[in-house]
Design a protein around this motif. Structure first.
Motif, PDB file in Angstrom:
ATOM      1  N   ARG A   1      -2.897 -26.311  -9.645  1.00 37.97           N
ATOM      2  CA  ARG A   1      -3.892 -25.583  -9.577  1.00 37.97           C
ATOM      3  C   ARG A   1      -3.541 -24.637  -8.068  1.00 37.97           C
ATOM      4  O   ARG A   1      -2.885 -24.916  -7.408  1.00 37.97           O
ATOM      5  CB  ARG A   1      -5.160 -26.133  -9.457  1.00 37.97           C
ATOM      6  N   SER A   2      -4.190 -23.377  -8.297  1.00 40.49           N
ATOM      7  CA  SER A   2      -4.056 -22.396  -7.346  1.00 40.49           C
ATOM      8  C   SER A   2      -4.988 -22.692  -6.225  1.00 40.49           C
ATOM      9  O   SER A   2      -5.728 -23.357  -6.171  1.00 40.49           O
ATOM     10  CB  SER A   2      -4.384 -21.058  -7.846  1.00 40.49           C
ATOM     11  N   HIS A   3      -4.374 -22.096  -4.752  1.00 37.71           N
ATOM     12  CA  HIS A   3      -4.920 -22.657  -3.516  1.00 37.71           C
ATOM     13  C   HIS A   3      -5.019 -21.495  -2.830  1.00 37.71           C
ATOM     14  O   HIS A   3      -4.306 -20.388  -2.755  1.00 37.71           O
ATOM     15  CB  HIS A   3      -3.993 -23.565  -2.962  1.00 37.71           C
ATOM     16  N   THR A   4      -6.017 -21.141  -1.903  1.00 32.62           N
ATOM     17  CA  THR A   4      -6.496 -20.191  -0.997  1.00 32.62           C
ATOM     18  C   THR A   4      -6.695 -21.103   0.490  1.00 32.62           C
ATOM     19  O   THR A   4      -7.358 -22.056   0.416  1.00 32.62           O
ATOM     20  CB  THR A   4      -7.606 -19.437  -1.010  1.00 32.62           C
ATOM     21  N   VAL A   5      -5.483 -20.653   1.208  1.00 35.71           N
ATOM     22  CA  VAL A   5      -5.594 -21.644   2.681  1.00 35.71           C
ATOM     23  C   VAL A   5      -5.251 -20.554   3.805  1.00 35.71           C
ATOM     24  O   VAL A   5      -5.140 -19.386   3.732  1.00 35.71           O
ATOM     25  CB  VAL A   5      -4.379 -22.448   2.826  1.00 35.71           C
TER      26      VAL A   5
ATOM     27  N   VAL B   1       0.014 -26.785   2.543  1.00 30.93           N
ATOM     28  CA  VAL B   1      -0.483 -26.767   1.153  1.00 30.93           C
ATOM     29  C   VAL B   1       0.508 -27.440   0.130  1.00 30.93           C
ATOM     30  O   VAL B   1       1.558 -27.404   0.500  1.00 30.93           O
ATOM     31  CB  VAL B   1      -0.936 -25.380   0.388  1.00 30.93           C
ATOM     32  N   ARG B   2      -0.268 -28.188  -0.657  1.00 31.14           N
ATOM     33  CA  ARG B   2       0.901 -29.235  -1.737  1.00 31.14           C
ATOM     34  C   ARG B   2       0.256 -28.755  -2.880  1.00 31.14           C
ATOM     35  O   ARG B   2      -0.919 -28.870  -3.238  1.00 31.14           O
ATOM     36  CB  ARG B   2       0.522 -30.713  -1.128  1.00 31.14           C
ATOM     37  N   LEU B   3       1.183 -28.452  -3.712  1.00 29.87           N
ATOM     38  CA  LEU B   3       0.967 -28.178  -5.220  1.00 29.87           C
ATOM     39  C   LEU B   3       1.204 -29.461  -6.158  1.00 29.87           C
ATOM     40  O   LEU B   3       2.411 -29.799  -5.785  1.00 29.87           O
ATOM     41  CB  LEU B   3       1.648 -26.798  -5.821  1.00 29.87           C
TER      42      LEU B   3
ATOM     43  N   GLU C   1       5.374 -29.066  -1.232  1.00 28.94           N
ATOM     44  CA  GLU C   1       4.663 -28.875   0.015  1.00 28.94           C
ATOM     45  C   GLU C   1       5.245 -27.708   0.718  1.00 28.94           C
ATOM     46  O   GLU C   1       6.226 -27.511   0.770  1.00 28.94           O
ATOM     47  CB  GLU C   1       4.906 -30.034   0.763  1.00 28.94           C
TER      48      GLU C   1
ATOM     49  N   VAL D   1      -0.765 -19.044  -4.579  1.00 23.69           N
ATOM     50  CA  VAL D   1      -1.231 -19.339  -3.239  1.00 23.69           C
ATOM     51  C   VAL D   1      -1.255 -18.139  -2.336  1.00 23.69           C
ATOM     52  O   VAL D   1      -0.696 -17.182  -2.328  1.00 23.69           O
ATOM     53  CB  VAL D   1       0.122 -20.247  -2.540  1.00 23.69           C
TER      54      VAL D   1
END
Length: 1457
Positions: A165-169, A175-177, A219, A248
């Motif tokens: 899933r997509s991430h916003t950091v 961040v880990r996918l 990661e 990301v």
């Protein structure tokens, strides 16, 4: 098929089998049969109960089985109903059931009959339920058995159970996918960032990739803005590949903006740069790649250097590569790299698909820059000579369950023979085995490939064939799966046996509904080999399980024949083969499902089996136009009424060669193309042909010939406008020539001016109506104290170019300065690695006095202003200057200053930068003198263009005096010929070639050079036969005299006259003449010289108009000596008829200083005797006499004066005798001894220093010493006068000098000189006796001297004592010994190591300091023992021992008895 088999079938595997591969995996869904011609492939599960009054109803099956009844697939409906078994009816059963139901409803209306009917229905339902349970059990058993028997049933494509899933950091967070993947075999998982594979090793610590138990993760540590991207995870095994995506986005807190943050992209601004964060980027693309040529299979790299200003650390512009306007992505064929300042595209394996226009686009926030150049890819060498080139652009146009249509483009090269057709090969993804799809070659560039397994992916390639052989295979197509597009969209990825797919339908097929008729049936493609039909399925819903039967009918008949009798078609498209070419057919399609076969569709119109698509017509009106010196622009009119046109191929041929070469190997879809790679100066003709899937058209008519040279265009604007002089109403302007002159000479310039008032420029006005040829012009009618701007335009035969940029603003006021104005029009010629020539024009403004000289300044182009330095300290009067001693590859600029009596004026404008380098192919002017004596200067240029001209000048000024010289030019060579060379022709002659990259050279004719050339010219006008050697004389055997000379070169027509004292002599007994015209040797041989032969001998030669003679004067003593020599040689010849000496007696000295007398003899035999004599007496000793290999030796070892004398060797036998003498007396003996002494001297060792108890000794060793050896010792370069303190001597091979009792006065340089009077001087060995060397030697001497004195004066026992004394008891014992020592030693007597004292029994005396006595008055046995005397003084101690044995007489007598 009769006749021979084509070669392309003999060499293919299984050429005798059908080319439409029939897979064992063909299947049909459902067991239902309809009609007599349909045979069920499913399992037959039917009830035979006799209680059932109704026709039996077939249970619908969702299994797919093959011919061996193996389950290979199934269809699972999403929704089920209570009527699910209705879909299993056959057509016949459905009709019977429907008719019975209607009849029972109409006839039996009573309640009894209705009850019976309901009871029968319940029984039927119960029976169907039991059958369904049994059927499901059987399905399960079959499935389990098949899994155990066939391992492939377990294999399935990968599936993402959990997608990332997509991430916003926030920035600097990690961040880990995650994702979970299933599949068998276990899939290989690769992570990508913006479609570029992530390598954790290349970014250590940045990325961490893990995978365990089907759970995979990526990661990203300490995220920054560069990590904002789309990430893709790809899972792949042998069954296929799937991908999942996640994004990301990295954010940062408000206000945290650093200088390394990339600026946002330009948005919404059309004019001018965008400046975000206060930065405006300027992008420049330099070091560009040019038009490139490659060959299939090679690797090619295209690169450009990109300069972005200002430079920001870690700033990443957007770099994109395009081919023919299509964006390229990284792949195995294309590798892209950005190093921070250079963009590179690497084509790893060139194919013709890679040909095209490549464009680099570099985008920043301030805009984008692009650069483009064409890449041409030629065919690789064919494996068979004459075979065609490989096809290209293989792709799949249509992919469905039953077939895939493969298309390609025909190659431009057919190998010289027409292409017979093409073969299509396929390869299943995950394997390496290629299978040929067609037995016979097909000419149409599309082909439907059948025999595929549904759900599997394939790649394709194509090969062309002509009568010479097969081409190389094309580049492999992209993989494509054999399935319908709709099925591909609905695929969910669940594994199914064998096919690897479960086809999920949207809903349950409606029970008992026969599908309707297909519609819009049409022939989409028709060739002589196959036809392709397409239609649309019926519009009713619930018919996803529908399949199709295709029927054909010969046109004009009504006999329909089913084409696919065994297996229905699943897709609404079908390819038909094996149709008779030329016949017409109609076609129709029926739908079918488990309920039955529907009505046929409307038939198609009659279609004739032939190529529906015709080859295009030939293009026309091919017009070539000059472009550059290696390219031509070719345009043409498109083919008329061309359908599905792919493009055009262009070919070129040099006029008269009849050899055509392709200009492009990939079709172009435009009617204008630039053909590159042509030879400059050659004339070419061009032709074009069109291509579509049906083939290639005929060639267009040939174009008109065109010569390859640069096209003519209007010149670029001039630049560098400056003012040379200014008066009240006029200004003299100067400017620089445009950098691009348009391919033609500039015919003139036009000057415009405008007035500038308060910074506002007015309207432009023409200053000259007629063009001016010089780059300087006086603009008149100006107003004093007004300001003006100027612009200049250049013109050539193509027209007037655009104006230059406006000049600086100049004030029109009269110059009153005393010094001159600036020189102008600086030019650089004859550029070489270490020199170049600078030219300029004198200033227009002279100042108060005329200009009397110029100064030249120079500096490196990149150096600061302080680096300017003058090249001449004295002003030069010339307007040219040769700059020497330059540094190779360095770039320089120059400026010039004029001087008059008032001083040095303004500097000129700086010249253009020029690099000191000799261009490849540079030629120099060569001077030549022809056979007629004409002197010429010759210059050749290899880089000429059609418009180039040779321009000669003298002292860098135009040569107008044609009365003194003539200029002749042919091709790329030009020469200046002097008519009457004289002093007026002294000077520097230079030649420049226009329209080249500065080709020029010069030659200086100085007074000495002119004198040399005139001498050569005179020799050529009045030629002489050159001689290698003049007339000479030499002696031959028997005293013959040979007169000879040799000419360098003479023809076969040459002749010689032999003259003696002005009289021609002829061949005869006295004179023997010969003339070898090959070697040029002329000779005359005389048997002997008589007194009347004294005089002058002359050889006169003539060869055409060339003559020469050589004379030799033999008179007086010269003649007499020659006559004596002749007589001597005559006697020598007779001497050598018997035993004789080849080398007379001589001596040599060996390194061992032995003297060897030897001689070499010849013409000897066994009877020849050899006798040695000394001073007339025969030497009797034979032991040193040797006689081997014609060399006789006599060795004298350790030579001395007695060996001096006259030695003689006599050879004799019955043929005669010969004698050789060697005088070794007086000076000859001295010379011999000097040579011996020389060997001795050279063998001497370096002079060394040692010490003795007497003093210091200097010595050297020689290998052999002779008493006659003259040696001199030197002290401080003076000969030493020997005395008692300084002595010299020889011990064996040691020569020494003894310095007794040395003092400091003896310090200095000592030398031993071997005095050899051989004219070469003696040999001297030296040593320095001073400093530490003297101190060490002196100390050692003192030590040795003290030791010697101590040794001399130490206490000693001289003798007199025996070793053993045997004495009879009662006797007196008296022993005496001599004692010495200074000072007087102390004497001590010991017995058994105990000191004795003198008493009456033992008397000890020491008398006169010399004698010590030991007396025992009456010995007894008690006196037996070991005695010793010990003497001692300050220099040392010494002892002597003796033993006393006392015996009794009676004991002795007893022993004897």
């Amino acid at each position: 098929m009769s006749g021979s088999v084509p070669f392309y079938r003999k060499h293919q595997r299984g050429y005798d089998r059908g080319y439409r591969y029939q897979s064992g995996g063909r299947y049909a869904a459902g067991p239902g049969g309809g009609g007599g011609s349909t045979r069920s492939r499913g399992l037959d599960w039917s009830s035979q109960s006799g209680l059932d009054p109704l026709p039996k109803r077939t249970k619908p099956s969702y299994l797919a089985v093959d011919r061996e009844n193996q389950i290979i697939g199934y269809v699972v409906p999403i929704f089920r109903s209570s009527q699910e078994f209705a879909a299993g009816y056959s057509d016949k059963t459905r009709l019977r059931d429907t008719a019975a139901y209607m009849e029972s409803r109409d006839m039996f209306t009573s309640g009894l009959e209705m009850e019976r009917s309901e009871q029968s229905s319940r029984k039927e339902a119960m029976r169907e339920t039991a059958q369904r349970i049994s059927f499901n059990k059987t399905i399960h058993e079959h499935e389990e058995h098949f899994k155990r028997m066939n391992e492939d049933s377990l294999m399935h494509v990968p599936e993402f159970i959990i997608k990332p899933r997509s991430h916003t950091v926030w920035e600097k967070q990690s961040v880990r996918l995650h994702c979970t993947v299933s599949g068998w075999p276990d899939p290989r998982v690769v992570w990508y960032k913006n479609n570029v594979a992530i390598d954790p090793l290349a970014n250590a610590g940045k990325y961490k990739i893990e995978g365990k138990y089907s759970v995979h993760s990526l990661e990203i540590n300490r995220c920054d803005f560069e990590d904002t991207a789309q990430y893709r995870v790809s899972a792949m095994n042998v069954k296929g590949e799937v991908s999942a995506f996640a994004s990301v986005v990295v954010k940062r807190f408000k206000g945290e903006v650093d200088e390394f943050l990339p600026a946002p992209r330009r948005t919404g601004v059309k004019d001018g740069p965008v400046s975000e964060y206060g930065i405006t980027f300027q992008t420049h693309i330099v070091d560009k790649f040019g038009v490139s040529f490659g060959r299939e299979g090679e690797t090619m790299s295209l690169g450009c250097t990109v300069i972005i200003y200002p430079t920001l650390h870690r700033y990443q512009p957007e770099v994109q590569w395009y081919r023919d306007g299509i964006l390229l992505s990284p792949s195995k064929w294309n590798h892209m790299h950005w190093s921070g300042d250079r963009a590179t595209l690497t084509l790893t394996h060139l194919n013709k698909e890679d040909e095209g226009l490549y464009t680099l686009r570099v985008t920043t926030k301030s805009g984008s820059k692009t650069y483009s150049a064409y890449v041409f890819v030629r065919d690789a060498d064919t494996e068979v000579e004459g075979a065609p080139g490989a096809p290209l652009d293989v792709c799949c146009l249509d992919a469905n369950k039953d077939y895939i249509i493969v298309s390609w483009k025909q190659p431009a090269v057919d190998g010289g023979n027409s292409i017979l057709g093409y073969f299509v090969d396929r390869c299943e993804v995950g394997t390496t085995q290629w299978i040929q799809c067609n037995d016979t070659p097909i000419k149409f560039a599309r082909f439907p490939v059948t025999g595929l397994v549904e759900g599997r992916s394939y790649t394709f390639r194509v090969r062309a064939v002509n009568k010479s052989g097969m081409s190389r295979p094309s580049r492999v197509s992209e993989p494509v799966a054999a399935m319908d597009p709709a099925d591909r969209a609905r695929m969910r990825g669940t594994s199914a046996p064998w096919t690897g797919q479960i086809i999920v339908t949207e809903e349950e097929p409606a029970e008992g509904i026969v599908p309707g008729r297909p519609h819009e049936l049409q022939v989409t493609e028709a060739t002589r080999n196959y036809l392709v039909l397409s239609w649309k399925p019926p519009g009713e819903k619930g018919l996803e399980g529908v399949m199709y039967y295709v029927e054909k009918c010969v046109s004009g008949t009504d006999s329909w024949q089913r084409v696919n009798t065994e297996i229905p078609v699943k897709s609404p498209r079908f390819a038909l083969f094996d149709l008779a070419e030329g016949n017409s057919y109609c076609f129709r399609v029926r739908c079918c499902n488990a309920a039955g076969v529907g009505e046929p569709s409307d038939p198609t119109e009659a279609t004739t089996v032939r190529d529906k698509l015709d080859t295009p017509s030939a293009p026309s009106k091919v017009v070539p136009t000059r472009n550059t010196d290696t390219s031509v622009v070719v345009s043409w009119e498109a083919s008329l009424d061309a359908k599905e046109l792919v493009g055009y191929y262009i070919e070129a041929s040099i006029v008269g060669s009849n050899v055509w070469e392709p200009c492009n190997n990939k079709p172009v879809n435009v009617t204008r193309f630039i053909c590159h790679g042509l030879m400059t100066g050659e004339k070419y003709v061009f032709r074009v042909r069109a291509v579509n899937a049906a083939g290639l058209s005929q060639f267009s008519p040939e174009s008109e010939p065109v010569e390859v040279k640069a096209a003519i265009a209007s010149p670029a604007p001039p630049f560098g406008i400056s003012v040379l002089e200014c008066v009240r109403d006029s200004m003299v302007l100067a400017w620089k020539q445009p950098t691009f002159i348009g391919g033609a000479d500039i015919s003139g310039y036009f000057v415009d001016y405008r007035e500038v008032v308060d910074g506002v420029a007015g309207k432009w006005h023409e200053a000259n109506i007629r063009a001016v040829s010089e780059r300087a012009y006086r603009v008149t009618d100006l107003k004093e104290n007004k300001k003006y701007q100027f612009q200049v335009r250049a013109a050539n035969i193509a027209g007037v170019g655009i104006p230059s940029l406006p000049s600086d603003t100049f004030l029109c006021e009269e110059w009153t300065i005393a010094v001159p104005g600036p020189p102008h029009d600086l030019q650089l010629r004859e550029v070489r690695a270490d020199s170049m020539v600078l030219l300029w024009r004198p200033p227009v403004y002279q100042g108060r006095n005329p200009v009397n000289g110029f100064y030249v300044d120079m500096k490196e182009a990149e150096a600061p202003e302080e680096a300017w330095r003058g090249l001449n300290t004295k002003a030069t009067q010339n307007t040219f200057f040769k700059v020497k001693n330059l540094k190779e590859e360095e770039t320089y600029v120059f400026r010039v200053r004029a001087q008059n009596q008032a001083g040095v004026g303004k500097t000129s404008d700086i010249s253009d930068p020029v690099q000191a380098a000799t261009k490849p192919g540079t030629k120099e002017i060569v001077v030549d003198v022809d056979d007629d004596g004409v002197i010429s200067l010759n210059f050749e240029c290899a880089d000429m263009t059609p418009d180039s001209k040779f321009v000669w000048s003298k002292n860098y000024e135009d040569m107008d005096d044609s009365s003194r010289l003539t200029v002749e030019t042919k091709g790329n060579k030009s020469k200046v010929m002097f008519k009457s060379p004289g002093e007026e022709d002294i000077g520097i002659y230079s030649c420049m070639v226009t329209h080249t990259d500065g080709a020029s050279s010069s030659y200086t004719i100085s007074p000495d050079e002119l004198k040399r050339l005139l001498e050569i010219s005179r020799d050529h006008k009045f030629p002489t036969i050159p001689l290698k050697s003049n007339l000479a004389v030499e002696m031959l055997e028997k005293g013959k005299v040979r007169f000879w000379l040799q000419a360098e070169q003479i023809s076969a027509n040459g002749k010689v006259d032999y003259v003696f004292n002005d009289n021609v002599v002829a061949q005869g007994e006295k004179y023997k003449m010969s003339f070898d015209k090959n070697t040029g040797v002329v000779e005359m041989i005389m048997e002997s010289l008589m007194p009347e032969d004294e005089g002058t001998f002359t050889f006169q030669m003539q060869d055409g108009k060339a003559t020469n003679q050589s004379s030799l004067v033999l008179i007086g003593d010269v003649f007499k000596d020659l006559q004596k020599e002749s007589e001597f040689q005559r006697k020598e010849w007779f001497r050598k008829q018997g035993p004789h000496f080849i080398e007379y007696l001589a001596y040599e000295v060996t390194p061992e200083c032995c003297v060897v007398l030897k001689c070499k003899v010849g013409n000897i035999k066994k009877e020849t005797s050899a006798l040695w004599y000394k001073d007339g007496r025969e030497i009797k000793a034979d032991e040193n006499l040797g006689f081997t290999e014609g060399v006789l030796k006599l060795e004298i070892a350790q030579i001395s004066k007695k060996d001096a004398g006259v030695y003689e060797m006599v050879l004799k036998d019955d043929r005669g005798k010969d004698t050789s003498k060697l005088n070794l007396t007086d000076q000859c003996f001295k010379n011999l001894m000097n040579e011996v002494f020389n060997y001795i001297a050279n063998s001497s060792t370096p002079l060394k220093i040692t010490s003795t108890d007497q003093g210091i000794r200097l010595y050297t060793f020689v290998s052999y010493y002779n008493d006659l050896l003259p040696v001199t010792w030197h002290y401080k370069d003076s000969a030493i006068a020997f005395s008692d303190r300084l002595k010299s001597g020889v011990v064996g091979e040691q020569l020494w000098l003894q310095i007794s009792e040395p003092t400091e006065k003896d310090m200095g340089k000592y030398a031993i000189e071997f005095n050899i009077n051989d004219g070469r001087g003696g040999l001297r060995r030296t040593v320095e006796l001073s400093g530490q060397a003297y101190e060490d030697a002196l100390a050692e001497f003192k030590r040795l001297k003290a030791a010697a004195i101590a040794e001399k004066n130490r206490a000693r026992v001289a003798g007199g004592l025996p070793d053993v004394v045997t004495i009879q008891e009662g006797k007196a014992l008296n022993l005496t010994c001599n004692i010495s020592g200074d000072p007087l030693p102390q004497v001590t007597w010991l017995k058994n190591d105990r000191e004795l004292t003198s008493n009456e029994h033992c008397i000890l005396r020491f008398e006169s300091g010399k004698f010590a006595s030991f007396t025992i008055t009456a010995v007894s046995t008690a006196d037996t023992g070991k005695y010793s005397i010990l003497v001692k003084n300050k220099h040392g101690t010494e002892s002597a021992e003796f033993t006393v044995s006392v015996f009794i007489p009676e004991e002795v007598a007893g022993r004897k008895q």
